[in-house]
Structures are given as C-alpha cells and as structure tokens.
Write a protein that holds these residues in place. Structure first.
Motif, PDB file in Angstrom:
ATOM      1  N   GLN A  45      -2.684  39.025  31.113  1.00 30.26           N
ATOM      2  CA  GLN A  45      -2.144  40.035  30.208  1.00 30.26           C
ATOM      3  C   GLN A  45      -1.009  39.474  29.363  1.00 30.26           C
ATOM      4  OE1 GLN A  45      -0.817  43.542  32.234  1.00 30.26           O
ATOM      5  NE2 GLN A  45      -0.267  44.634  30.374  1.00 30.26           N
ATOM      6  N   LEU A  46      -0.075  38.768  30.000  1.00 35.49           N
ATOM      7  CA  LEU A  46       1.062  38.220  29.261  1.00 35.49           C
ATOM      8  C   LEU A  46       0.636  37.078  28.343  1.00 35.49           C
ATOM      9  CD1 LEU A  46       3.829  38.204  32.033  1.00 35.49           C
ATOM     10  CD2 LEU A  46       3.538  39.823  30.145  1.00 35.49           C
ATOM     11  N   LEU A  47      -0.335  36.270  28.787  1.00 35.00           N
ATOM     12  CA  LEU A  47      -0.808  35.157  27.959  1.00 35.00           C
ATOM     13  C   LEU A  47      -1.526  35.643  26.709  1.00 35.00           C
ATOM     14  CD1 LEU A  47      -2.096  32.652  30.666  1.00 35.00           C
ATOM     15  CD2 LEU A  47      -0.067  32.417  29.222  1.00 35.00           C
ATOM     16  N   LEU A  48      -2.082  36.850  26.765  1.00 32.55           N
ATOM     17  CA  LEU A  48      -2.697  37.434  25.573  1.00 32.55           C
ATOM     18  C   LEU A  48      -1.668  38.173  24.728  1.00 32.55           C
ATOM     19  CD1 LEU A  48      -5.185  38.028  23.870  1.00 32.55           C
ATOM     20  CD2 LEU A  48      -5.680  39.968  25.371  1.00 32.55           C
ATOM     21  N   THR A  49      -0.720  38.846  25.385  1.00 32.50           N
ATOM     22  CA  THR A  49       0.280  39.644  24.658  1.00 32.50           C
ATOM     23  C   THR A  49       1.186  38.765  23.802  1.00 32.50           C
ATOM     24  OG1 THR A  49       0.298  41.316  26.412  1.00 32.50           O
ATOM     25  CG2 THR A  49       2.184  41.275  24.917  1.00 32.50           C
ATOM     26  N   GLY A  50       1.684  37.652  24.389  1.00 28.47           N
ATOM     27  CA  GLY A  50       2.637  36.802  23.673  1.00 28.47           C
ATOM     28  C   GLY A  50       2.103  36.263  22.357  1.00 28.47           C
ATOM     29  N   PRO A  51       0.980  35.521  22.364  1.00 25.76           N
ATOM     30  CA  PRO A  51       0.450  34.994  21.097  1.00 25.76           C
ATOM     31  C   PRO A  51       0.056  36.087  20.101  1.00 25.76           C
ATOM     32  CG  PRO A  51      -0.536  33.868  22.969  1.00 25.76           C
ATOM     33  CD  PRO A  51       0.239  35.013  23.535  1.00 25.76           C
ATOM     34  N   THR A  52      -0.468  37.205  20.616  1.00 26.52           N
ATOM     35  CA  THR A  52      -0.888  38.283  19.707  1.00 26.52           C
ATOM     36  C   THR A  52       0.309  38.868  18.974  1.00 26.52           C
ATOM     37  OG1 THR A  52      -2.738  38.823  21.171  1.00 26.52           O
ATOM     38  CG2 THR A  52      -2.123  40.467  19.534  1.00 26.52           C
ATOM     39  N   TYR A  53       1.415  39.068  19.688  1.00 28.31           N
ATOM     40  CA  TYR A  53       2.599  39.617  19.023  1.00 28.31           C
ATOM     41  C   TYR A  53       3.177  38.616  18.024  1.00 28.31           C
ATOM     42  CZ  TYR A  53       7.036  41.775  18.058  1.00 28.31           C
ATOM     43  OH  TYR A  53       8.105  42.336  17.386  1.00 28.31           O
ATOM     44  N   ILE A  54       3.163  37.339  18.374  1.00 27.35           N
ATOM     45  CA  ILE A  54       3.629  36.314  17.431  1.00 27.35           C
ATOM     46  C   ILE A  54       2.772  36.338  16.161  1.00 27.35           C
ATOM     47  CG2 ILE A  54       3.830  33.822  17.062  1.00 27.35           C
ATOM     48  CD1 ILE A  54       4.555  33.586  20.046  1.00 27.35           C
ATOM     49  N   LEU A  55       1.463  36.520  16.333  1.00 23.39           N
ATOM     50  CA  LEU A  55       0.576  36.598  15.172  1.00 23.39           C
ATOM     51  C   LEU A  55       0.833  37.862  14.355  1.00 23.39           C
ATOM     52  CD1 LEU A  55      -2.688  35.348  16.892  1.00 23.39           C
ATOM     53  CD2 LEU A  55      -1.440  34.180  15.072  1.00 23.39           C
ATOM     54  N   PHE A  56       1.187  38.953  15.021  1.00 22.73           N
ATOM     55  CA  PHE A  56       1.579  40.164  14.290  1.00 22.73           C
ATOM     56  C   PHE A  56       2.788  39.889  13.409  1.00 22.73           C
ATOM     57  CE2 PHE A  56       4.768  43.596  14.395  1.00 22.73           C
ATOM     58  CZ  PHE A  56       4.154  44.498  13.522  1.00 22.73           C
ATOM     59  N   GLU A  57       3.787  39.179  13.963  1.00 25.55           N
ATOM     60  CA  GLU A  57       4.972  38.839  13.183  1.00 25.55           C
ATOM     61  C   GLU A  57       4.608  37.924  12.011  1.00 25.55           C
ATOM     62  OE1 GLU A  57       7.998  39.856  13.242  1.00 25.55           O
ATOM     63  OE2 GLU A  57       8.035  41.033  15.093  1.00 25.55           O
ATOM     64  N   ALA A  58       3.641  37.031  12.222  1.00 25.77           N
ATOM     65  CA  ALA A  58       3.186  36.170  11.120  1.00 25.77           C
ATOM     66  C   ALA A  58       2.570  37.003  10.010  1.00 25.77           C
ATOM     67  CB  ALA A  58       2.178  35.143  11.641  1.00 25.77           C
ATOM     68  N   GLY A  59       1.738  37.986  10.384  1.00 22.56           N
ATOM     69  CA  GLY A  59       1.149  38.873   9.377  1.00 22.56           C
ATOM     70  C   GLY A  59       2.214  39.671   8.655  1.00 22.56           C
ATOM     71  N   LEU A  60       3.250  40.092   9.391  1.00 24.53           N
ATOM     72  CA  LEU A  60       4.355  40.838   8.776  1.00 24.53           C
ATOM     73  C   LEU A  60       5.103  39.959   7.780  1.00 24.53           C
ATOM     74  CD1 LEU A  60       5.437  43.717   9.226  1.00 24.53           C
ATOM     75  CD2 LEU A  60       7.120  42.759  10.789  1.00 24.53           C
ATOM     76  N   TRP A  61       5.274  38.678   8.133  1.00 27.88           N
ATOM     77  CA  TRP A  61       5.961  37.746   7.228  1.00 27.88           C
ATOM     78  C   TRP A  61       5.162  37.541   5.941  1.00 27.88           C
ATOM     79  CZ3 TRP A  61       4.934  32.788   5.301  1.00 27.88           C
ATOM     80  CH2 TRP A  61       6.018  32.138   4.716  1.00 27.88           C
ATOM     81  N   PHE A  62       3.847  37.352   6.050  1.00 26.64           N
ATOM     82  CA  PHE A  62       3.013  37.206   4.863  1.00 26.64           C
ATOM     83  C   PHE A  62       3.010  38.489   4.042  1.00 26.64           C
ATOM     84  CE2 PHE A  62       1.021  33.655   7.248  1.00 26.64           C
ATOM     85  CZ  PHE A  62       1.112  32.675   6.265  1.00 26.64           C
ATOM     86  N   GLY A  63       3.038  39.643   4.726  1.00 27.92           N
ATOM     87  CA  GLY A  63       3.108  40.912   4.010  1.00 27.92           C
ATOM     88  C   GLY A  63       4.394  41.033   3.205  1.00 27.92           C
TER      89      GLY A  63
END
Length: 244
Positions: A213-231
């Motif tokens: 669960q944590l190994l999936l949550t961490g990278p996914t949230y980092i990718l969300f922040e990446a999408g927010l940065w591009f936005g």
C-alpha cells in the motif's frame, strides 16, 4: 433529411462493427504464438522477482501452470495487439475531429502509453522484489515460506497493471487543469484529500499488506505533484500570453 441521417448512422455502426471484428480477429490470431512465448516471459518475470532471494516456486494442482500460461498469453496478446487495435479505433474517430483535437488526443495517448510502461517496469524491477523480501523477512527456523507460482505471477501481473494505471495520475491532473474542469488553485488546496484518496485506493487495489500500500501511495502522490507542477506551468503560460 431523416433518411440521410439514418443512413449515416448505419454506416457508422457498420464501420464500428468492422473495427470490433478486426480487433477480435487480431487477438484470436495472436493468442497461439503468445501461448508458446508465455513460458519464457513467466521465467523472465520470476528471475526478476526472486533474483536476490533464495526462493523455490511450487505448483499445487496439475493444471495450475497451464492456466497460468493461458492468462499470461492473453495479457501478452492484448499488449501486442493493442497498437493495431488503437490504430483501427483512431482511424474510426479521426474524421470527426478538428486538427487541434487530433493533436491533443495524440499527445495524451502517447504520454499515457509511456507512463503505463514506466509504471509496469517500476513495479517489476523495484516494487515486487521489495514485497517478496518483506514476506521472506518473517521466515524463522520453524516457519518456512512456500510460494505458489500461480500466486506469485498473478500478483506480479496484477500489481504491474495497478502501477501502470496509477502512473496516469500526472496526466489526469494536468488534463483536469488544462481543460479547466478543476482550477489549479482548487486542486492545490485539495492536496490532503487527494493524498487520503490515493491511500484508500492503494489499500483497495493492493494485497492486504501495508508495504504494498505504501509503495503504491508514495510514487502515485509524487506523480500527482508532478501533474500539478505541469498544470501550474500551463496556467502561468496562459497568463503571460494574455498580458502580452
């Protein structure tokens, strides 16, 4: 006028039917060679997962490995035939799109495919070995692990699919901001809710252990922040264009 509309609708339905038939035929033709390739893929997958671990995989029913080969062959078949099927679908919808819509969809499809592949590779070469090592850490002199090949390979295929899907998060975030469905500031204020949502989703999709669960949550949230940065970059670019 009504007759022409009905004829146009019938032609579109016939074209859609042809796309579906051609896609199913491609899958049917590809299934046999993929079945013979599947054992090599399974062996390669196992070598990656247990490369640094002293693990012996077992099967517990006579048909277990055969069924596993069928499942693997089907997944390989879909992956191999996907570009052909995507092209057929693309050719079907292309005439109805404007040029800027074609460019946007093309960029989305290419980015989505790249992120999916990265997610699968990240899972296979980093996450799965960690999950197996974590499981092995509970072994003692009196408790020895016995892993079934069906369970291990099914876990690998399932987690790879989940990581491929969850790696779409930056693209989803960016698309929501770019199309103005959700504004950048509103999305930024909802960071906590997004994190909790990702955590819940990871708990539902992964096996019932906190590590996955944590190994999936961490990278996914980092990718969300990446999408927010591009936005944010897209929003700043629009503002600068309007002020010029």
């Amino acid at each position: 006028m009504m007759k022409n509309e009905d004829e146009s609708l019938i032609k579109h339905l016939e074209a859609l039917r042809n796309v579906l038939i051609q896609s199913l035929l491609a899958l049917a033709v590809g299934m046999l060679p993929m079945f013979f390739i599947a054992p090599y893929i399974i062996n390669a997958l196992i070598r990656v997962m247990i490369a640094e671990n002293d693990v012996t995989l077992n099967f517990f029913t006579p048909m277990e490995v055969f069924i596993l080969q069928l499942k693997t062959a089907l997944i390989l078949d879909i992956l191999i035939c996907f570009p052909y099927m995507a092209k057929k679908v693309w050719d079907f919808i292309l005439p109805a799109l404007y040029e800027h819509e074609r460019r946007f969809i093309k960029s989305i499809v290419l980015s989505s495919s790249a992120l999916f592949i990265i997610g699968v590779l990240f899972c296979l070469f980093f996450i799965l070995p960690l999950v197996i090592r974590f499981g092995l850490s509970f072994a003692t002199d009196n408790i020895q692990p016995v892993f079934g090949i069906g369970n291990i390979v099914s876990l690998a295929l399932w987690l790879s699919l989940i990581f491929g899907i969850m790696f779409q998060f930056p693209l989803i975030t960016y698309a929501l901001i770019r199309t103005n469905i959700v504004g950048y500031e509103a999305m930024k204020r909802k960071r906590v809710y997004v994190f909790v949502g990702i955590l819940i989703l990871a708990g539902l999709l992964t096996p019932p252990d906190i590590v996955s669960q944590l190994l999936l949550t961490g990278p996914t949230y980092i990718l969300f922040e990446a999408g927010l940065w591009f936005g944010k970059r897209f929003v700043d670019y629009n503002i600068s264009c309007k002020t010029q």
